[in-house]
Design a protein around this motif. Structure first.
Motif: not given
Length: 98
Positions: A57-65
């Motif tokens: 939902v574009d709250i967290v960056e993919t790299e952080d996930a």
């Protein structure tokens, strides 16, 4: 490249002696997380789930996930022994270590 695709796939070995699997995206990580046994859902699981869901939902960056999912896999004993973890990039405060 899909915005939810991991730059480096996460290599997991969910069953000893079976072939290693690769998780390529936030969606695949969520699929695994959603099937995780309830009795084994701790803080690291919750952090990984929240980060992966947040990325959708574009709250967290993919790299952080990716980092949160990697941490979950490492703590849970899923991370394949041959998983190569990229070193920190210039200017990054810290990196992951396997």
């Amino acid at each position: 490249m899909d915005r939810l695709q991991f730059e480096v796939p996460v290599r997991i070995a969910p069953v000893p002696g079976q072939p290693v699997e690769e998780i390529y995206s936030v969606e695949q990580a969520l699929d695994l997380l959603q099937t995780w046994p309830v009795r084994r859902k701790g803080p690291t699981y919750q952090a990984a789930f929240n980060a992966c869901f947040g990325a959708t939902v574009d709250i967290v960056e993919t790299e952080d996930a990716w980092r949160a999912f990697m941490a979950f896999c490492r703590v849970s004993g899923l991370l394949a022994r041959d998983m190569m973890v990229p070193r920190k990039r210039p200017g990054e405060a810290r990196g992951l270590r396997a």
